[in-house]
Enzyme design. Structure first.
Site, short mmCIF file in Angstrom:
data_model
loop_
_atom_site.label_atom_id
_atom_site.label_comp_id
_atom_site.label_asym_id
_atom_site.label_seq_id
_atom_site.Cartn_x
_atom_site.Cartn_y
_atom_site.Cartn_z
N PRO A 66 -28.23 4.55 -24.90
CA PRO A 66 -28.30 3.57 -24.08
C PRO A 66 -29.28 3.38 -23.35
O PRO A 66 -29.96 4.36 -22.96
CB PRO A 66 -26.94 3.98 -23.31
N LEU A 115 -21.46 4.55 -19.03
CA LEU A 115 -21.16 4.49 -17.44
C LEU A 115 -21.61 5.59 -16.54
O LEU A 115 -21.71 6.59 -16.93
CB LEU A 115 -19.63 4.65 -17.72
N TYR A 116 -22.37 5.03 -15.48
CA TYR A 116 -22.58 5.75 -14.37
C TYR A 116 -21.42 5.70 -13.59
O TYR A 116 -21.18 4.65 -13.17
CB TYR A 116 -23.69 5.47 -13.66
N THR A 142 -22.64 9.28 -18.28
CA THR A 142 -24.06 9.91 -18.25
C THR A 142 -23.80 10.80 -16.91
O THR A 142 -23.65 10.44 -15.89
CB THR A 142 -25.00 8.84 -18.01
N LYS A 207 -22.54 12.63 -21.61
CA LYS A 207 -24.06 12.41 -22.09
C LYS A 207 -25.15 12.99 -21.18
O LYS A 207 -24.88 12.61 -19.85
CB LYS A 207 -24.61 11.06 -22.29
N HIS A 231 -32.29 12.97 -21.13
CA HIS A 231 -32.38 11.56 -20.71
C HIS A 231 -33.72 10.93 -21.18
O HIS A 231 -34.89 10.55 -20.38
CB HIS A 231 -32.48 11.47 -19.07
N ARG A 234 -36.69 11.77 -18.44
CA ARG A 234 -36.79 11.00 -17.29
C ARG A 234 -36.01 11.39 -15.84
O ARG A 234 -36.00 10.54 -15.06
CB ARG A 234 -36.06 9.69 -17.55
N ASP A 262 -29.90 13.53 -28.50
CA ASP A 262 -31.06 12.50 -28.17
C ASP A 262 -32.18 13.10 -27.45
O ASP A 262 -32.11 14.02 -26.75
CB ASP A 262 -30.53 11.18 -27.72
N GLY A 263 -33.48 12.47 -27.89
CA GLY A 263 -34.70 12.92 -27.09
C GLY A 263 -35.64 13.25 -28.12
O GLY A 263 -35.64 14.25 -28.83
N GLY A 264 -36.78 12.31 -28.36
CA GLY A 264 -37.90 12.61 -29.11
C GLY A 264 -37.50 12.35 -30.44
O GLY A 264 -38.46 12.65 -31.46
N VAL A 265 -36.60 11.79 -31.06
CA VAL A 265 -36.25 11.67 -32.35
C VAL A 265 -37.28 10.44 -33.11
O VAL A 265 -36.98 9.33 -32.60
CB VAL A 265 -34.77 11.13 -32.85
C1 LIG Z 1 -36.23 2.89 -20.54
C2 LIG Z 1 -35.10 3.67 -20.75
C3 LIG Z 1 -33.99 3.40 -19.98
C4 LIG Z 1 -32.85 4.27 -20.12
N1 LIG Z 1 -31.61 3.67 -19.57
C5 LIG Z 1 -30.38 4.60 -19.64
C6 LIG Z 1 -29.36 4.33 -19.17
O1 LIG Z 1 -29.14 2.89 -18.81
N2 LIG Z 1 -28.10 5.04 -19.37
C7 LIG Z 1 -28.34 6.17 -19.83
O2 LIG Z 1 -27.31 6.89 -20.07
N3 LIG Z 1 -29.62 6.63 -20.63
C8 LIG Z 1 -30.52 5.89 -20.14
N4 LIG Z 1 -31.92 6.28 -21.06
C9 LIG Z 1 -31.96 7.50 -21.75
C10 LIG Z 1 -31.60 7.35 -23.09
O3 LIG Z 1 -30.20 7.02 -23.34
C11 LIG Z 1 -31.97 8.56 -24.26
O4 LIG Z 1 -31.22 9.64 -23.61
C12 LIG Z 1 -33.36 8.79 -24.23
O5 LIG Z 1 -34.08 7.52 -24.13
C13 LIG Z 1 -33.51 9.51 -25.66
O6 LIG Z 1 -35.00 9.83 -25.60
P1 LIG Z 1 -35.97 8.67 -26.67
O7 LIG Z 1 -36.27 7.64 -25.67
O8 LIG Z 1 -36.94 9.72 -26.87
O9 LIG Z 1 -35.29 8.71 -28.19
C14 LIG Z 1 -33.01 5.46 -20.90
C15 LIG Z 1 -34.12 6.15 -21.48
C16 LIG Z 1 -35.53 4.98 -21.49
C17 LIG Z 1 -36.36 5.18 -22.14
C1 LIG Z 2 -30.07 1.87 -13.06
C2 LIG Z 2 -30.69 2.00 -14.28
C3 LIG Z 2 -30.94 3.30 -14.93
C4 LIG Z 2 -31.76 3.21 -16.12
C5 LIG Z 2 -31.94 4.58 -16.38
O1 LIG Z 2 -31.00 5.58 -16.83
C6 LIG Z 2 -33.24 4.81 -16.97
O2 LIG Z 2 -34.00 4.16 -16.63
O3 LIG Z 2 -33.46 6.01 -17.34
#
Ligand SMILES: Cc1cc2nc3c(=O)[nH]c(=O)nc-3n(C[C@H](O)[C@H](O)[C@H](O)COP(=O)(O)O)c2cc1C
Ligand SMILES: CCCCC(=O)C(=O)O
Length: 331
Positions: A66, A115-116, A142, A207, A231, A234, A262-265
């Site tokens: 997501p 969902l948050y 999440t 997640k 995440h 992030r 997930d992360g870095g794939v």
């Molecule tokens: C721009 C952006 C927005 C994201 N928004 C959400 C989100 O709304 N909800 C959530 O659970 N994770 C969010 N994530 C985290 C991603 O679901 C995921 O964990 C992460 O992007 C995986 O790493 P990768 O970008 O290296 O593949 C976001 C990530 C990015 C880069």
């Molecule tokens: C309320 C938006 C959250 C987005 C998010 O999870 C992210 O940017 O990493």
């Protein structure tokens, strides 16, 4: 990184407003974790098995992770992502710029709702009902965001709100409020997860688990699966790369539920390494955003196609099976 993904990334950077590019690309703090998520894959090597005669699997063990605000990347936003997903499971962000019902209608494969948990459980329940009515097949809660991560790039740009005309559409008309903000709350606990269990029969995933004990707790609370994730670098710039956190979680879960990483794939080889370490599948975040920004639906399709093609090739090279004994440190 796969060259097609690199090309889509470069094109995305060229076409996006730099503020929006930085929102998508950026991480928390010094971005140590952001970089380490990719670097962790380079620290490992695979010992292929030979003469196994296993043929070539057609499956692609990938989900679309997501990510928020796809209409910042492309005018079609989440509709393009959903159309491109094909049979790949799309985990649609609660912070999507297209309402979940339209996302599901545009998809041909399974859509799960991320969902948050909102501190107001009536609002949370209303969101769950929205996801159920839309036809989502699972909820992905999440759990790594008790507070927002501090993204220095966004702070430097003063980027805090969506531009006029875009909104987090799932947050419209909830509990008498025209448009709610998404809240993150450190008061959210396992009790909230149990409450969710009571209000929906949808499978519940969590997640953002890194500690093996949390994975054990999640299984105890009846989750259908666990996503090992930081995440995308992030949230907290002190945590390990997702890949480095994976094996201990896989061991703790001990096969009771699937574990997704997930992360870095960024390549088929990365997918193979994660599977060898015990993941059932991987999630892809930013590469999908780069495909979307570069070329809309077609761009996202290319990301999935190239990963499928590369993963199958690597799997064939490895004898069609991936197990932990095949993973060694690259020294
Ligand atoms: C721009 C952006 C927005 C994201 N928004 C959400 C989100 O709304 N909800 C959530 O659970 N994770 C969010 N994530 C985290 C991603 O679901 C995921 O964990 C992460 O992007 C995986 O790493 P990768 O970008 O290296 O593949 C976001 C990530 C990015 C880069
Ligand atoms: C309320 C938006 C959250 C987005 C998010 O999870 C992210 O940017 O990493």
């Amino acid at each position: 990184m796969n060259p097609v993904l690199a090309e889509l990334h470069d094109k995305a950077r060229a076409v996006l407003d730099p503020v929006h590019y930085d929102f998508f690309a950026g991480g928390v703090g010094d971005e140590v974790v952001l970089a380490d998520n990719e670097a962790a894959f380079r620290r490992l090597a695979l010992l292929p098995r030979v003469l196994r005669g296993n043929g070539i699997s057609q499956d692609l063990p990938v989900l679309i992770s997501p990510t928020a605000f796809h209409r910042l990347a492309h005018p079609d936003g989440e509709l393009a992502t959903a159309r491109a997903a094909g049979g790949t499971t799309l985990v649609s962000s609660m912070a999507s710029t297209v309402p979940i019902a339209e996302v599901v209608a545009a998809a041909t494969g399974p859509v799960w709702f991320q969902l948050y948990v909102q501190p107001d459980m009536d609002v949370t329940e209303a969101l769950v009902r929205r996801a159920e009515r839309a036809g989502c097949a699972a909820l992905v809660v999440t759990v790594d965001s008790p507070v927002f991560g501090r993204h220095r790039r966004d702070i430097a740009h003063g980027f805090h709100d969506l531009p006029a005309g875009l909104a987090a559409e799932n947050m419209r008309d909830l509990a008498g409020v025209a448009l709610r903000n998404i809240e993150m709350s450190p008061a959210v606990s396992w009790e909230h997860l149990d409450r969710l269990r009571d209000v929906t029969t949808l499978p519940l995933w969590v997640k953002g688990v890194l500690h093996p004990q949390d994975a054990v707790l999640a299984v105890g609370h009846g989750v259908a699966g666990v996503v090992v994730s930081n995440h995308g670098g992030r949230q907290l710039d002190l945590v390990p790369a997702s890949l480095d956190a994976l094996p201990a979680v896989v061991d703790a879960v001990a096969g009771r539920v699937p574990v997704v990483l997930d992360g870095g794939v960024r390549s088929g080889g990365d997918i193979a390494l994660a599977l060898a370490l015990g993941a059932s599948a991987v999630g892809i975040g930013r590469p999908v955003l780069w495909g979307l920004a570069a070329d809309g639906e077609q761009g996202v399709r290319r990301v999935l196609d190239v990963l499928r093609d590369e993963y199958r090739h690597v799997l064939a090279m490895c004898g069609g099976e991936l197990t932990r004994d095949m993973v060694v440190a690259r020294c």
